[in-house]
Every structure is written in structure tokens, then in C-alpha cells.
Design an enzyme around this catalytic site. Structure first.
Site, PDB file in Angstrom:
ATOM      1  N   ASN A  90     -21.024  22.506  45.196  1.00 34.00           N
ATOM      2  CA  ASN A  90     -20.325  21.345  45.453  1.00 34.00           C
ATOM      3  C   ASN A  90     -20.550  20.061  44.453  1.00 34.00           C
ATOM      4  O   ASN A  90     -21.735  20.715  43.941  1.00 34.00           O
ATOM      5  CB  ASN A  90     -20.780  20.265  47.058  1.00 34.00           C
ATOM      6  CG  ASN A  90     -21.715  20.462  47.646  1.00 34.00           C
ATOM      7  OD1 ASN A  90     -22.922  21.441  46.628  1.00 34.00           O
ATOM      8  ND2 ASN A  90     -21.903  19.942  48.407  1.00 34.00           N
ATOM      9  N   ILE A  91     -19.964  18.978  43.983  1.00 35.23           N
ATOM     10  CA  ILE A  91     -19.624  18.097  43.306  1.00 35.23           C
ATOM     11  C   ILE A  91     -19.483  16.518  43.879  1.00 35.23           C
ATOM     12  O   ILE A  91     -18.594  16.375  43.863  1.00 35.23           O
ATOM     13  CB  ILE A  91     -19.014  18.072  42.172  1.00 35.23           C
ATOM     14  CG1 ILE A  91     -19.592  20.007  41.506  1.00 35.23           C
ATOM     15  CG2 ILE A  91     -19.281  17.238  41.079  1.00 35.23           C
ATOM     16  CD1 ILE A  91     -18.458  20.222  40.467  1.00 35.23           C
ATOM     17  N   GLU A 109     -16.506  25.783  47.343  1.00 36.83           N
ATOM     18  CA  GLU A 109     -15.004  27.118  47.903  1.00 36.83           C
ATOM     19  C   GLU A 109     -13.809  27.037  46.290  1.00 36.83           C
ATOM     20  O   GLU A 109     -13.606  27.368  45.692  1.00 36.83           O
ATOM     21  CB  GLU A 109     -14.566  27.427  48.659  1.00 36.83           C
ATOM     22  CG  GLU A 109     -15.569  27.457  49.942  1.00 36.83           C
ATOM     23  CD  GLU A 109     -16.521  26.616  50.299  1.00 36.83           C
ATOM     24  OE1 GLU A 109     -16.730  25.202  49.854  1.00 36.83           O
ATOM     25  OE2 GLU A 109     -16.880  27.161  51.334  1.00 36.83           O
TER      26      GLU A 109
HETATM   27  N1  THU Z   1     -19.439  21.280  51.337  1.00 32.11           N
HETATM   28  C1  THU Z   1     -18.655  22.310  50.639  1.00 32.11           C
HETATM   29  O1  THU Z   1     -18.843  22.209  49.184  1.00 32.11           O
HETATM   30  N2  THU Z   1     -17.942  23.232  51.324  1.00 32.11           N
HETATM   31  C2  THU Z   1     -18.046  23.217  52.961  1.00 32.11           C
HETATM   32  O2  THU Z   1     -17.167  24.616  52.864  1.00 32.11           O
HETATM   33  C3  THU Z   1     -18.835  22.993  53.652  1.00 32.11           C
HETATM   34  C4  THU Z   1     -18.878  21.478  52.894  1.00 32.11           C
HETATM   35  C5  THU Z   1     -20.145  19.742  51.241  1.00 32.11           C
HETATM   36  C6  THU Z   1     -19.152  18.937  50.217  1.00 32.11           C
HETATM   37  C7  THU Z   1     -19.972  18.052  50.560  1.00 32.11           C
HETATM   38  O3  THU Z   1     -20.444  17.552  49.510  1.00 32.11           O
HETATM   39  C8  THU Z   1     -21.417  18.752  51.305  1.00 32.11           C
HETATM   40  O4  THU Z   1     -21.407  20.053  51.714  1.00 32.11           O
HETATM   41  C9  THU Z   1     -20.776  17.893  52.582  1.00 32.11           C
HETATM   42  O5  THU Z   1     -20.420  17.622  53.776  1.00 32.11           O
END
Ligand code: THU
Length: 127
Positions: free
Chosen positions: A40-41, A53
Site C-alpha cells: 500500500n502507498i 492488491e
Molecule cells: N489497504 C490495502 O492495501 N489493502 C486492503 O485490501 C485493505 C486496505 C491499505 C489501504 C490503507 O493504506 C491502509 O490499508 C488502511 O486502510
């Protein structure tokens, strides 16, 4: 450990999550066995945040891959973290038949299918 799960756990280390502190890693396995990873970024505007994802999938798609076997998602939660609603929609479009494996830092796993996560989806069949 399964290399796909290890790749998702390793990718999590690269997460840029200064706002939520919630680090996620993902890894997609193509039909020909290649692995692409993502994390996640987050962004200061919050809404521009990219989920792990979608980063992994975009990397694979932008390299020309269109067929996927499995996707792994890694996070540090006891109750294993599933993809958010937006990711479910994107995953459905590109890999409805893929296996989805959730994993945490203790190595606990759960295997689901992308198609089971999005009942009655909107997709290209309606256009
Ligand atoms: N996040 C993801 O990367 N994938 C998910 O399926 C759930 C949420 C990340 C987004 C954000 O940076 C952090 O988790 C909190 O929501």
C-alpha cells in the site's frame, strides 16, 4: 513457506503507510508462474492511497500479464485481512477465478476465491 506468501510478506516491508500505520503486502502469480508484488502507498490526500492488491495487479498488467492463478495478501492482523471493496471489484474484472490467500505475520493462512468475495458484481457483461 509458499514463495507467493513470502513475496507478499516481503512486499509489506515496503509499505508507505505513514497515516494509518497499517502495512499491507500483496503478490499475484500469473498463469505462467511469474510473481508480481505490491504494497500500500498512502498519500496525504488520503483518497489517493493505493492498496497493495491493486499495485501488484497493475504491475503485472502493465507487463502484459492477463491470466492469474493466485493472489496473496499479507497484513499483521490476527483476523486475516481481506481485500477492500474497491480491490474486490478490480480483482473480479481481471481474475475472477483466482485463488486468494490471506496470510499474517505468524504464518496463519486462509484460502478463498475472488469470485466469492463479490456477489452480483457489475462488470463488462452489462455494457
Ligand atoms: N489497504 C490495502 O492495501 N489493502 C486492503 O485490501 C485493505 C486496505 C491499505 C489501504 C490503507 O493504506 C491502509 O490499508 C488502511 O486502510
Amino acid at each position: 513457506m509458499d514463495p507467493l506468501l513470502q513475496a507478499a510478506l516481503d512486499a509489506r516491508q515496503h509499505a508507505h503507510a505513514p497515516f494509518s500505520g497499517f502495512r499491507v503486502g500483496a503478490a499475484v502469480e500469473t498463469a505462467d508462474g511469474r510473481i508480481f508484488t505490491g504494497c500500500n502507498i498512502e498519500n496525504a490526500t488520503y483518497s489517493l492511497t493505493l492498496c497493495a492488491e491493486r499495485v501488484a495487479l497493475a504491475k503485472a498488467l502493465s507487463e502484459g500479464c492477463r491470466r492469474f492463478r493466485r493472489i496473496a495478501v499479507a497484513a499483521a492482523t490476527k483476523v486475516l485481512t481481506p481485500p477492500c471493496g474497491s480491490c474486490r471489484q478490480i480483482l473480479w474484472e481481471f481474475c475472477p477465478d483466482a485463488e486468494l490467500i490471506l496470510v499474517n505475520l505468524e504464518g496463519a493462512t486462509e484460502t478463498l476465491f475472488v469470485r466469492d468475495l463479490l456477489p452480483r458484481p457489475f462488470d463488462a457483461t452489462f455494457l
